[in-house]
Structure formats: C-alpha cells, structure tokens
Design an enzyme around this catalytic site. Structure first.
Site, PDB file in Angstrom:
ATOM      1  N   ASN A   4       0.525  -1.316  -0.297  1.00 50.73           N
ATOM      2  CA  ASN A   4      -0.099   0.130  -0.284  1.00 50.73           C
ATOM      3  C   ASN A   4       0.702   1.482  -0.343  1.00 50.73           C
ATOM      4  O   ASN A   4       1.893   0.911   0.359  1.00 50.73           O
ATOM      5  CB  ASN A   4      -0.737   0.185   0.860  1.00 50.73           C
ATOM      6  CG  ASN A   4      -0.785   0.703   2.615  1.00 50.73           C
ATOM      7  OD1 ASN A   4      -0.099   1.505   2.259  1.00 50.73           O
ATOM      8  ND2 ASN A   4       0.106  -0.225   2.976  1.00 50.73           N
ATOM      9  N   ASN A  38       5.389  -1.803  11.412  1.00 54.24           N
ATOM     10  CA  ASN A  38       3.708  -1.877  10.703  1.00 54.24           C
ATOM     11  C   ASN A  38       4.820  -1.882   9.098  1.00 54.24           C
ATOM     12  O   ASN A  38       5.343  -3.067   8.855  1.00 54.24           O
ATOM     13  CB  ASN A  38       4.632   0.387  10.413  1.00 54.24           C
ATOM     14  CG  ASN A  38       3.413   1.228   9.236  1.00 54.24           C
ATOM     15  OD1 ASN A  38       2.898   0.486   8.669  1.00 54.24           O
ATOM     16  ND2 ASN A  38       2.678   2.417  10.055  1.00 54.24           N
ATOM     17  N   THR A  39       3.434  -1.645   8.168  1.00 55.05           N
ATOM     18  CA  THR A  39       4.288  -2.003   6.762  1.00 55.05           C
ATOM     19  C   THR A  39       5.885  -1.547   6.104  1.00 55.05           C
ATOM     20  O   THR A  39       6.566  -0.765   6.983  1.00 55.05           O
ATOM     21  CB  THR A  39       3.580  -1.725   6.036  1.00 55.05           C
ATOM     22  OG1 THR A  39       4.061  -0.265   5.672  1.00 55.05           O
ATOM     23  CG2 THR A  39       2.326  -1.784   5.480  1.00 55.05           C
ATOM     24  N   ASN A  65       2.149   7.307  15.999  1.00 58.84           N
ATOM     25  CA  ASN A  65       2.945   7.012  14.706  1.00 58.84           C
ATOM     26  C   ASN A  65       3.661   7.371  14.384  1.00 58.84           C
ATOM     27  O   ASN A  65       3.536   8.168  14.035  1.00 58.84           O
ATOM     28  CB  ASN A  65       1.340   7.648  13.384  1.00 58.84           C
ATOM     29  CG  ASN A  65       1.926   6.015  11.782  1.00 58.84           C
ATOM     30  OD1 ASN A  65       3.044   6.245  11.880  1.00 58.84           O
ATOM     31  ND2 ASN A  65       0.373   6.097  11.482  1.00 58.84           N
ATOM     32  N   PHE A  66       4.641   6.369  14.543  1.00 58.08           N
ATOM     33  CA  PHE A  66       6.492   6.707  14.003  1.00 58.08           C
ATOM     34  C   PHE A  66       6.632   5.838  13.068  1.00 58.08           C
ATOM     35  O   PHE A  66       7.872   5.472  13.525  1.00 58.08           O
ATOM     36  CB  PHE A  66       7.119   6.655  15.464  1.00 58.08           C
ATOM     37  CG  PHE A  66       6.747   7.555  17.276  1.00 58.08           C
ATOM     38  CD1 PHE A  66       6.305   8.834  16.402  1.00 58.08           C
ATOM     39  CD2 PHE A  66       7.342   6.593  17.783  1.00 58.08           C
ATOM     40  CE1 PHE A  66       6.445   8.986  18.446  1.00 58.08           C
ATOM     41  CE2 PHE A  66       7.307   7.854  19.317  1.00 58.08           C
ATOM     42  CZ  PHE A  66       6.043   8.862  18.656  1.00 58.08           C
ATOM     43  N   SER A  67       6.247   5.515  12.183  1.00 59.78           N
ATOM     44  CA  SER A  67       6.047   4.612  11.062  1.00 59.78           C
ATOM     45  C   SER A  67       5.514   4.086  10.221  1.00 59.78           C
ATOM     46  O   SER A  67       6.107   3.529   9.318  1.00 59.78           O
ATOM     47  CB  SER A  67       5.413   2.995  11.702  1.00 59.78           C
ATOM     48  OG  SER A  67       4.464   3.393  12.760  1.00 59.78           O
ATOM     49  N   CYS A  68       4.520   5.379   9.698  1.00 64.93           N
ATOM     50  CA  CYS A  68       3.992   5.194   8.251  1.00 64.93           C
ATOM     51  C   CYS A  68       5.630   4.883   7.873  1.00 64.93           C
ATOM     52  O   CYS A  68       5.705   6.245   7.576  1.00 64.93           O
ATOM     53  CB  CYS A  68       2.912   6.259   8.173  1.00 64.93           C
ATOM     54  SG  CYS A  68       2.988   6.521   6.064  1.00 64.93           S
TER      55      CYS A  68
HETATM   56  C1  LIG Z   1      -3.744  -0.193   3.794  1.00 65.51           C
HETATM   57  C2  LIG Z   1      -2.970  -0.056   4.854  1.00 65.51           C
HETATM   58  C3  LIG Z   1      -3.315   0.869   5.568  1.00 65.51           C
HETATM   59  C4  LIG Z   1      -2.417   1.662   6.373  1.00 65.51           C
HETATM   60  N1  LIG Z   1      -2.193   2.604   7.119  1.00 65.51           N
HETATM   61  C5  LIG Z   1      -2.107   2.646   8.887  1.00 65.51           C
HETATM   62  C6  LIG Z   1      -2.059   3.378   9.421  1.00 65.51           C
HETATM   63  O1  LIG Z   1      -2.764   4.641   9.303  1.00 65.51           O
HETATM   64  N2  LIG Z   1      -1.862   3.430  10.499  1.00 65.51           N
HETATM   65  C7  LIG Z   1      -0.620   2.561  11.047  1.00 65.51           C
HETATM   66  O2  LIG Z   1      -0.455   2.641  12.021  1.00 65.51           O
HETATM   67  N3  LIG Z   1      -0.226   1.374   9.984  1.00 65.51           N
HETATM   68  C8  LIG Z   1      -1.293   1.268   8.952  1.00 65.51           C
HETATM   69  N4  LIG Z   1      -0.853   0.128   8.499  1.00 65.51           N
HETATM   70  C9  LIG Z   1      -0.213  -0.565   9.060  1.00 65.51           C
HETATM   71  C10 LIG Z   1      -0.654  -1.763   9.608  1.00 65.51           C
HETATM   72  O3  LIG Z   1      -1.597  -1.665  10.919  1.00 65.51           O
HETATM   73  C11 LIG Z   1       0.067  -3.186   9.734  1.00 65.51           C
HETATM   74  O4  LIG Z   1       1.093  -2.329  10.928  1.00 65.51           O
HETATM   75  C12 LIG Z   1       0.223  -3.342   8.867  1.00 65.51           C
HETATM   76  O5  LIG Z   1      -0.255  -3.954   7.529  1.00 65.51           O
HETATM   77  C13 LIG Z   1       1.086  -4.859   9.152  1.00 65.51           C
HETATM   78  O6  LIG Z   1       0.466  -6.128   9.563  1.00 65.51           O
HETATM   79  P1  LIG Z   1      -0.431  -7.020   8.604  1.00 65.51           P
HETATM   80  O7  LIG Z   1       0.858  -7.450   8.410  1.00 65.51           O
HETATM   81  O8  LIG Z   1      -1.772  -7.421   9.469  1.00 65.51           O
HETATM   82  O9  LIG Z   1      -1.381  -6.866   7.260  1.00 65.51           O
HETATM   83  C14 LIG Z   1      -1.495   0.325   6.720  1.00 65.51           C
HETATM   84  C15 LIG Z   1      -1.789  -0.752   6.461  1.00 65.51           C
HETATM   85  C16 LIG Z   1      -2.031  -1.111   5.101  1.00 65.51           C
HETATM   86  C17 LIG Z   1      -2.347  -2.478   4.640  1.00 65.51           C
END
Ligand SMILES: Cc1cc2nc3c(=O)[nH]c(=O)nc-3n(C[C@H](O)[C@H](O)[C@H](O)COP(=O)(O)O)c2cc1C
Length: 374
Positions: free
Chosen positions: A88, A218-219, A151-154
């Site tokens: 994403n 986070n991702t 959120n220190f991670s986006c």
């Molecule tokens: C489309 C999308 C949007 C996300 N938006 C946020 C966000 O706004 N804030 C945040 O802290 N993490 C965000 N994340 C990260 C997720 O919360 C999570 O940390 C990450 O996807 C890893 O978990 P998973 O393997 O279960 O997907 C987002 C992830 C995706 C895929």
C-alpha cells in the site's frame, strides 16, 4: 469457549488479546462497530492527524499472490495463487479530527467494555508540532479513547518530520513520547518502523520518554514488481511509483525478528505484535516472544473488511491452546508470554558438530597450537 481469554495490557482490561490494527479496517465508525460485534478485543483507529491528507489517484492498496509451480509473486489474480503480501501507499486518515471525535464518543457509548485506541500523528522538531500531538492526545482521550498509539512508522509520509522519519530518530522518538505523556491520562503506545537497523535503540528512546508499550511492525518499505509484458510497475500512477509498505504473510518472520530484538532488550516492558497474523499459530509466535497483545490488518482486509472469520479463528485457537495447557496450571494468555524469548542466542552459542575446532569465525588465538595429527 471455556478458557478465560481476557488479559490486562498496559493497565487496560481486554476481553481478548486480539486487536484490529490502524488501517482500512478501522477507518470508519461502521467498520469499528462491526469489528466489535465480530468479537475483536480492541480496535486501533486509522491514524488521525491535523494536517491535510490527499491520497494518490486509484488503488491505495493491493495484494500480491504467488503460485506453487514457479513462486512468481504478482498482483495479477491467477487460479491457485496464495496470498504473499499486501502492498500500500495509503497515507493516514483523510478525515479531520472533528470528524473523528463524535465517532469515537459514539463507538465507546455502544461498546463501553471494548478497547478503542486512537492512533495519532503530527510532525516533530518544533513546539508547534509537539502541541499538535498534545491536542490530538487530549481530544481523543476526552472523547473516550482508552489509549493512544503514536504513529512513528508510516513508511511513505511526504513530510520529513512525520511517520517513520520520527521512528528512525531516537531523539525525536523520546521527545514526542514525552510531550504526549505530559498530556495523556491514558496509556501511550508507540508504533515503531521496522526500517531501522537496531529497533531496540528507538524502543529504548520511547521508553525513556515514558511509553507504556511498543507496537511493531508497521509495513516494510518496498516497491511493487514490474510487469514483464508491459514493463510497467504493477501499481502506478502515470507510470510512476514511490516506495510503499509491505504487509501480510511475507513480513511475518521479518517482523518477529524485529520484535525479538526489542523483547530481549526489554523483557519487563509491554509489546504489541503485528505483521502477517491470520491465525492463532502466528499470534502465538509473537506471544511466546513476549507480546501481551497482537494486531491484524491484511488478513482482516481480505475477510469482509473487518475479519469476522479471522477473529473467530484467533479466539478458537487461543481457547484450544489454553485448554490444552490447563493441566500445566495455565489460566490465561500471560502464562505463555515470553516463554521462548530466551531461545534466541548468538550464532556462536548454537551447537555445531566440531565445537572445539570453531572459534566463532576467528583464527585460533596466538599461542594456541592447533592439534596436529601424527
Ligand atoms: C492499506 C493500509 C493502510 C495502513 N494504514 C495505517 C495507518 O494509518 N496507521 C498505522 O499505524 N498503520 C497503518 N497500516 C499498517 C498496519 O496497521 C499494519 O501495521 C501492517 O499492515 C502489518 O500488519 P499485517 O501484516 O497484518 O497487514 C496500514 C496498512 C495497510 C495495508
């Protein structure tokens, strides 16, 4: 269900240790209400900020799949393909704080005993931004949020003073956490980026700032694949792409490694694990490494947007696990927390066939004559 699935994490009582993480599954009131109806113990809202957010044209998130015959990873849908990851380049919530506050209030009125954590983000490096963090914190907790996730991670914020750019700087991690703690009456969790070499350094900085827990991952920063036919990135706008975030099964072992670095460095602190969880087996790995709660995004996105079947599987898995260990005297998830944390050691501590002949990769020390066969 017979076993007691409740847990207390950072002083907050949870019906179960499973949360929806901050992401599309938690970006609206209706989704969050549906999530609680489905049984999730907690929900972290999509990240709320004060600055204007405009997402890219077209898809903000896609799924990559792979096939058993060739292990080819692609966003293209093919029969027999299994999920590899999500990708994403979505930013934080494009809804304003004023949009969120009445919704936080209503959700808590509807589900007073479920845990609602507000994920928040502002900038850094000056007093104005620190005040923005404090305003977000105060307003969300006054609306009824049970906790705050910073959120220190986006991984793809444009501003240099935001998101993972804070999580890569231990000084900023500490200063922002401390500023929020000054304003907060509820627990403060810091969600760190996995895109640093030694995440325990940033975790330590957050703890010094007063953090009640660290959340990860986070991702992971990543780019989509290039289609061999069209020579275009599989997701692009006008042929262009930027680094985005990888989630789902592909990041599970990577995220576990990051989590282990932190739980080993801070065995007495609180951690919430995320990354690649879709079933209890994966959640258990995080718990055995020392996590008190776990969070889910990708698997929920693929299951009716809020994961009703995912939470059912997680609950059934935890229940069966606790039943299986009832004879060991285990009464809750805490009994297994951190049980395998100390099994991660330096390579040199792993048994090898010729232990006497191996000196951790170094030459034999001077004055130490190797045995000579005669
Ligand atoms: C489309 C999308 C949007 C996300 N938006 C946020 C966000 O706004 N804030 C945040 O802290 N993490 C965000 N994340 C990260 C997720 O919360 C999570 O940390 C990450 O996807 C890893 O978990 P998973 O393997 O279960 O997907 C987002 C992830 C995706 C895929």
């Amino acid at each position: 269900m017979a076993a007691d699935l409740t847990t207390t994490f950072t002083g907050v009582r949870f019906k179960n240790p499973f949360l929806l993480s901050s992401a599309p599954p938690t970006e609206s009131e209706s989704n969050i209400l549906r999530a609680f109806e489905s049984g999730w113990g907690g929900v972290v809202t999509k990240t709320i900020g004060l600055h204007p957010v405009v997402n890219v044209v077209g898809a903000k998130a896609k799924f990559m799949r792979t096939t058993p015959e060739d292990a080819y990873v692609s966003m293209r849908k093919r029969p027999g393909a299994a999920l590899h990851s999500s990708w994403n380049w979505e930013l934080i919530s494009d809804k304003t704080l004023d949009w969120w506050l009445p919704r936080i209030r209503r959700i808590k009125e509807a589900f007073p005993n479920r845990v609602l954590i507000a994920s928040i983000m502002a900038g850094s490096g000056n007093d104005k931004e620190l005040k923005n963090w404090q305003r977000l914190a105060r307003d969300c907790q006054d609306a009824g949020a049970d906790g705050l996730e910073l959120n220190f991670s986006c991984p793809h914020m444009d501003r240099r003073d935001m998101g993972s750019n804070i999580g890569k700087d231990e000084g900023l991690c500490s200063v922002v956490t401390e500023a929020v703690k000054e304003a907060a009456r509820v627990p403060v969790w810091c969600k760190l980026t996995p895109a640093t070499a030694e995440i325990e350094v940033e975790a330590g900085a957050c703890f010094r700032g007063g953090a009640d827990a660290i959340v990860s991952s986070n991702t992971f920063p990543s780019i989509p694949l290039i289609d061999p036919e069209t020579l275009e990135f599989e997701i692009n706008v006008d042929g262009l792409v930027s680094s985005g975030g990888l989630g789902g099964p592909a990041i599970l072992p990577l995220s576990l490694a990051k989590m282990a670095q932190m739980t080993r460095a801070f065995p007495d602190k609180n951690f919430s694990g995320i990354g690649g969880i879709s079933d209890f087996a994966q959640a258990l790995s995080y718990i055995l490494l020392g996590c008190g709660t776990v969070q889910v995004c990708t698997a929920a996105m693929l299951d009716q947007a809020v994961g009703p079947n995912v939470i059912k599987r997680l609950l059934a898995g935890l229940d069966a696990f606790l039943e299986r260990h009832a004879a060991d005297g285990w009464t809750g998830v805490e009994n297994s927390r951190g049980l395998r944390r100390d099994r991660i050691v330096a390579q040199s501590e792993i048994r090898r066939p010729d232990a006497a002949g191996y000196h951790s990769g170094y030459e034999v020390a001077e004055g130490y004559a190797p045995a000579v066969e005669t």
